[in-house]
Design a protein around this motif. Structure first.
Motif, mmCIF file in Angstrom:
data_model
loop_
_atom_site.group_PDB
_atom_site.id
_atom_site.type_symbol
_atom_site.label_atom_id
_atom_site.label_comp_id
_atom_site.label_asym_id
_atom_site.label_seq_id
_atom_site.Cartn_x
_atom_site.Cartn_y
_atom_site.Cartn_z
ATOM 1 N N ALA A 187 0.771 -1.215 0.152
ATOM 2 C CA ALA A 187 -0.123 0.011 -0.070
ATOM 3 C C ALA A 187 0.911 1.238 0.084
ATOM 4 C CB ALA A 187 -0.984 -0.138 1.261
ATOM 5 N N HIS A 212 -0.604 4.674 -1.144
ATOM 6 C CA HIS A 212 -2.160 4.508 -0.563
ATOM 7 C C HIS A 212 -1.592 4.494 1.164
ATOM 8 C CE1 HIS A 212 -4.027 3.772 -4.228
ATOM 9 N NE2 HIS A 212 -3.196 2.741 -4.593
ATOM 10 N N ARG A 222 -7.502 1.322 5.784
ATOM 11 C CA ARG A 222 -7.883 1.452 4.569
ATOM 12 C C ARG A 222 -9.342 0.860 4.461
ATOM 13 N NH1 ARG A 222 -3.331 -1.414 1.095
ATOM 14 N NH2 ARG A 222 -5.020 -1.649 -0.066
#
Length: 72
Positions: free
Chosen positions: A44, A49, A54
Motif C-alpha cells: 500500500a 496509499h 484502508r
C-alpha cells in the motif's frame, strides 16, 4: 492422509533417526498472518496509499456516500 497423521508420521520418523521433531501444525499461523499484514501494508505504501485504516475508511465512505478527497 490428514495433516495430523502426517505430523505423527514425521514425528515418529524423526525420533527413529534421532532428529528434532517438526513443529506442530498451526504453530506458525500467527506469524504467517502478521507477515501477510506487513506485506499488504508495504504494498500500500509503495502504491502511494495509506497503510492503516484502508478498509475502515472505504466502508465509511461507502456507508456515508462521501467521496475520497484528492491528495495535496
Amino acid at each position: 492422509m490428514s495433516i495430523t497423521q502426517q505430523y505423527l508420521l514425521d514425528t515418529y520418523r524423526a525420533s527413529r533417526h534421532g532428529e528434532a521433531a517438526p513443529p506442530a501444525p498451526g504453530s506458525h499461523d500467527w506469524e504467517v498472518a502478521r507477515e501477510l499484514r506487513d506485506y499488504r501494508q508495504f504494498r500500500a505504501v509503495v502504491a502511494g496509499h495509506p497503510a492503516h485504516g484502508r478498509i475502515r475508511g472505504a466502508l465509511r465512505r461507502w456507508l456515508h456516500g462521501q467521496r475520497r478527497h484528492p491528495a495535496h
